[in-house]
Write a protein that holds these residues in place. Structure first.
Motif, PDB file in Angstrom:
ATOM      1  N   ALA A 263       0.715  -1.321  -0.098  1.00 20.57           N
ATOM      2  CA  ALA A 263      -0.143  -0.174  -0.094  1.00 20.57           C
ATOM      3  C   ALA A 263       0.717   1.243   0.115  1.00 20.57           C
ATOM      4  O   ALA A 263       0.260   2.268  -0.091  1.00 20.57           O
ATOM      5  CB  ALA A 263      -1.016   0.186   1.225  1.00 20.57           C
ATOM      6  N   HIS A 264       2.126   1.180   0.119  1.00 19.40           N
ATOM      7  CA  HIS A 264       3.055   2.649   0.291  1.00 19.40           C
ATOM      8  C   HIS A 264       3.080   3.227  -1.125  1.00 19.40           C
ATOM      9  O   HIS A 264       3.601   2.237  -2.159  1.00 19.40           O
ATOM     10  CB  HIS A 264       4.382   2.045   0.885  1.00 19.40           C
ATOM     11  CG  HIS A 264       4.944   3.173   1.507  1.00 19.40           C
ATOM     12  ND1 HIS A 264       5.558   4.276   0.587  1.00 19.40           N
ATOM     13  CD2 HIS A 264       5.283   3.748   2.627  1.00 19.40           C
ATOM     14  CE1 HIS A 264       6.028   5.116   1.433  1.00 19.40           C
ATOM     15  NE2 HIS A 264       6.080   4.715   2.707  1.00 19.40           N
ATOM     16  N   PRO A 265       2.667   4.241  -1.229  1.00 21.94           N
ATOM     17  CA  PRO A 265       2.809   5.083  -2.612  1.00 21.94           C
ATOM     18  C   PRO A 265       4.368   5.189  -3.015  1.00 21.94           C
ATOM     19  O   PRO A 265       4.282   5.557  -4.292  1.00 21.94           O
ATOM     20  CB  PRO A 265       2.184   6.292  -2.062  1.00 21.94           C
ATOM     21  CG  PRO A 265       2.432   6.688  -0.619  1.00 21.94           C
ATOM     22  CD  PRO A 265       2.455   5.400  -0.086  1.00 21.94           C
ATOM     23  N   ARG A 266       5.310   5.115  -2.275  1.00 22.75           N
ATOM     24  CA  ARG A 266       6.409   4.924  -2.737  1.00 22.75           C
ATOM     25  C   ARG A 266       7.104   3.620  -2.967  1.00 22.75           C
ATOM     26  O   ARG A 266       8.323   3.684  -3.146  1.00 22.75           O
ATOM     27  CB  ARG A 266       7.451   6.097  -2.044  1.00 22.75           C
ATOM     28  CG  ARG A 266       7.164   7.515  -1.965  1.00 22.75           C
ATOM     29  CD  ARG A 266       7.847   8.357  -1.166  1.00 22.75           C
ATOM     30  NE  ARG A 266       7.565   9.738  -1.160  1.00 22.75           N
ATOM     31  CZ  ARG A 266       8.025  10.711  -0.353  1.00 22.75           C
ATOM     32  NH1 ARG A 266       9.224  10.384   0.381  1.00 22.75           N
ATOM     33  NH2 ARG A 266       7.503  11.883  -0.526  1.00 22.75           N
ATOM     34  N   VAL A 267       6.648   2.583  -3.115  1.00 22.68           N
ATOM     35  CA  VAL A 267       6.884   1.366  -3.219  1.00 22.68           C
ATOM     36  C   VAL A 267       6.404   0.784  -4.301  1.00 22.68           C
ATOM     37  O   VAL A 267       5.264   0.834  -4.332  1.00 22.68           O
ATOM     38  CB  VAL A 267       6.701   0.472  -2.012  1.00 22.68           C
ATOM     39  CG1 VAL A 267       7.271  -1.160  -2.295  1.00 22.68           C
ATOM     40  CG2 VAL A 267       7.444   0.889  -0.738  1.00 22.68           C
ATOM     41  N   THR A 268       7.185   0.132  -5.361  1.00 21.23           N
ATOM     42  CA  THR A 268       6.841  -0.874  -6.151  1.00 21.23           C
ATOM     43  C   THR A 268       7.158  -2.218  -5.823  1.00 21.23           C
ATOM     44  O   THR A 268       8.293  -2.574  -5.534  1.00 21.23           O
ATOM     45  CB  THR A 268       7.335  -0.385  -7.770  1.00 21.23           C
ATOM     46  OG1 THR A 268       7.261   0.923  -7.963  1.00 21.23           O
ATOM     47  CG2 THR A 268       6.897  -1.325  -8.774  1.00 21.23           C
ATOM     48  N   VAL A 269       6.124  -3.019  -5.928  1.00 20.50           N
ATOM     49  CA  VAL A 269       6.332  -4.387  -5.694  1.00 20.50           C
ATOM     50  C   VAL A 269       6.153  -5.278  -7.113  1.00 20.50           C
ATOM     51  O   VAL A 269       5.113  -5.123  -7.697  1.00 20.50           O
ATOM     52  CB  VAL A 269       5.360  -5.104  -4.627  1.00 20.50           C
ATOM     53  CG1 VAL A 269       5.377  -6.561  -4.674  1.00 20.50           C
ATOM     54  CG2 VAL A 269       5.400  -4.329  -3.209  1.00 20.50           C
ATOM     55  N   THR A 270       7.181  -6.130  -7.107  1.00 24.97           N
ATOM     56  CA  THR A 270       7.060  -7.038  -8.499  1.00 24.97           C
ATOM     57  C   THR A 270       7.183  -8.574  -7.844  1.00 24.97           C
ATOM     58  O   THR A 270       8.074  -8.878  -6.835  1.00 24.97           O
ATOM     59  CB  THR A 270       8.198  -6.681  -9.483  1.00 24.97           C
ATOM     60  OG1 THR A 270       9.286  -6.956  -8.983  1.00 24.97           O
ATOM     61  CG2 THR A 270       7.888  -5.343  -9.970  1.00 24.97           C
ATOM     62  N   PRO A 271       6.565  -9.444  -8.511  1.00 24.82           N
ATOM     63  CA  PRO A 271       6.584 -10.656  -7.823  1.00 24.82           C
ATOM     64  C   PRO A 271       7.823 -11.625  -8.248  1.00 24.82           C
ATOM     65  O   PRO A 271       7.433 -12.792  -8.666  1.00 24.82           O
ATOM     66  CB  PRO A 271       5.093 -11.284  -8.315  1.00 24.82           C
ATOM     67  CG  PRO A 271       5.073 -10.676  -9.670  1.00 24.82           C
ATOM     68  CD  PRO A 271       5.682  -9.261  -9.549  1.00 24.82           C
ATOM     69  N   HIS A 272       8.885 -11.284  -7.854  1.00 21.35           N
ATOM     70  CA  HIS A 272      10.152 -12.032  -7.758  1.00 21.35           C
ATOM     71  C   HIS A 272      10.047 -12.655  -9.556  1.00 21.35           C
ATOM     72  O   HIS A 272      10.210 -13.849  -9.859  1.00 21.35           O
ATOM     73  CB  HIS A 272      10.119 -13.307  -6.980  1.00 21.35           C
ATOM     74  CG  HIS A 272      11.374 -13.941  -6.807  1.00 21.35           C
ATOM     75  ND1 HIS A 272      11.680 -14.536  -5.612  1.00 21.35           N
ATOM     76  CD2 HIS A 272      12.418 -14.153  -7.648  1.00 21.35           C
ATOM     77  CE1 HIS A 272      13.146 -14.995  -5.580  1.00 21.35           C
ATOM     78  NE2 HIS A 272      13.490 -14.621  -6.815  1.00 21.35           N
ATOM     79  N   ILE A 273      10.143 -11.533 -10.241  1.00 22.59           N
ATOM     80  CA  ILE A 273      10.177 -11.786 -11.861  1.00 22.59           C
ATOM     81  C   ILE A 273      11.272 -11.192 -12.377  1.00 22.59           C
ATOM     82  O   ILE A 273      11.703 -11.214 -13.414  1.00 22.59           O
ATOM     83  CB  ILE A 273       8.986 -11.319 -12.355  1.00 22.59           C
ATOM     84  CG1 ILE A 273       8.753  -9.885 -12.015  1.00 22.59           C
ATOM     85  CG2 ILE A 273       7.741 -11.962 -12.013  1.00 22.59           C
ATOM     86  CD1 ILE A 273       7.943  -9.001 -13.037  1.00 22.59           C
ATOM     87  N   ALA A 274      12.253 -10.510 -11.724  1.00 25.69           N
ATOM     88  CA  ALA A 274      13.383  -9.721 -12.150  1.00 25.69           C
ATOM     89  C   ALA A 274      14.155 -10.826 -13.183  1.00 25.69           C
ATOM     90  O   ALA A 274      14.487 -10.323 -14.055  1.00 25.69           O
ATOM     91  CB  ALA A 274      14.419  -9.316 -11.015  1.00 25.69           C
TER      92      ALA A 274
END
Length: 309
Positions: A263-274
């Protein structure tokens, strides 16, 4: 005939069976590849740490355990594992990591979120600096870190790399040791974490080390979740000392829905796809190590048990 045991989850077998058979055949290796062999007949284990094989004692004939994953933190401390252990260094995985990291470095450098997220009808021109004026630090100069550092430097960014031991890479300012880490963080307008998980690297980014970053720094973590102290990063985001954190790996995966990162507006979460191990290219690495074992040559990418990677 060389007996190779494939010890991983069932869905992995479906993806790897054909590429492994092809890779072995291309090297002229006569291999009996199965998901089950009597343990005392196994010559090599193609291994994922989440497989059912956790006791290596019965594999008395095994010449090497060939990890399917780049990370070995979940197997390197197994006291029953006395056979040589090779980590996966896959050209496809490396390419994927380079593309993901450079994409997010450029995203933050160019301020692309301003236009992607803030289509509010207001005209606010923003001119980003040139790459030469934005410093990037890469923590971890293994295969993945080195490849990313070189790619970022190739785009014109001044790149500092840090590792536990001294390294020399053309075009990269290489630092090491505790003093080197301090300097590397102080130069990190954009920070990329590609360290392995060991007791020495856990919470590399914590309340104290985060203070060393320039105000408004960006954090990109495609390495390992335990490299950062979650609460400390959230606090740095809340104060604005860190402008944004793009995170692909977490202490618990999948990341729980209630975790504040979502929910943090300054965080981007990607689902271990790098980056992901690619069956065709990783099968070629595995086949080459089997060939080397049969020829009495040194294995590629052997793990240093003391260092943990």
């Amino acid at each position: 005939m060389i007996n190779v045991l494939f010890a991983a989850q069932a869905d992995r077998w479906e993806k790897y069976e054909h590429p492994l058979h092809t890779a072995f055949a291309d090297l002229g290796l006569k291999v009996d590849l199965r998901t089950y062999h009597a343990p005392d007949t196994v010559d090599y284990i193609v291994y994922a740490p989440n497989s059912d094989v956790q006791d290596f004692t019965p594999f008395t004939r095994c010449k090497a355990v060939l990890n399917l994953w780049a990370g070995v933190e979940n197997v390197v401390g197994n006291p029953t594992l006395t056979q040589p252990l090779a980590r996966m260094v896959d050209p496809g995985m490396t390419r994927g990591m380079v593309e993901w990291v450079t994409g997010h470095v450029l995203r933050h450098h160019l301020g692309m979120d301003r236009n992607i997220k803030d289509q509010n009808g207001q005209w606010h021109p923003y001119i980003p600096p040139l790459a030469q004026d934005r410093r990037v630090t890469v923590l971890g100069l293994g295969e993945l870190g080195t490849a990313c550092a070189r790619a970022i430097a190739g785009l014109g960014f001044p790149v500092t790399g840090w590792s536990r031991s001294a390294k020399q890479i053309d075009g990269i300012t290489c630092l090491h040791g505790s003093d080197g880490l301090k300097t590397a963080l102080e130069r990190a307008d954009i920070l990329v974490l590609l360290l392995p998980t060991t007791p020495a690297t856990e919470n590399t980014l914590n309340g104290e080390t985060l203070k060393l970053l320039p105000t408004g720094a960006f954090i990109i973590n495609p390495g390992r979740g335990p490299l950062i102290d979650d609460d400390a990063v959230l606090a740095a985001l809340d104060t604005g000392h860190v402008a944004h954190a793009t995170l692909d790996v977490f202490r618990i995966e999948p990341l729980p829905p209630e975790h504040p990162f979502w929910a943090h507006p300054r965080v981007t979460v990607t689902p271990h796809i790098a980056s992901e191990t690619r069956p065709v290219t990783s099968a070629q690495v595995i086949a080459e190590n089997v060939r080397r074992g049969e020829a009495g040559e040194d294995f590629l990418y052997l793990v240093d048990r003391k260092a943990g990677y």
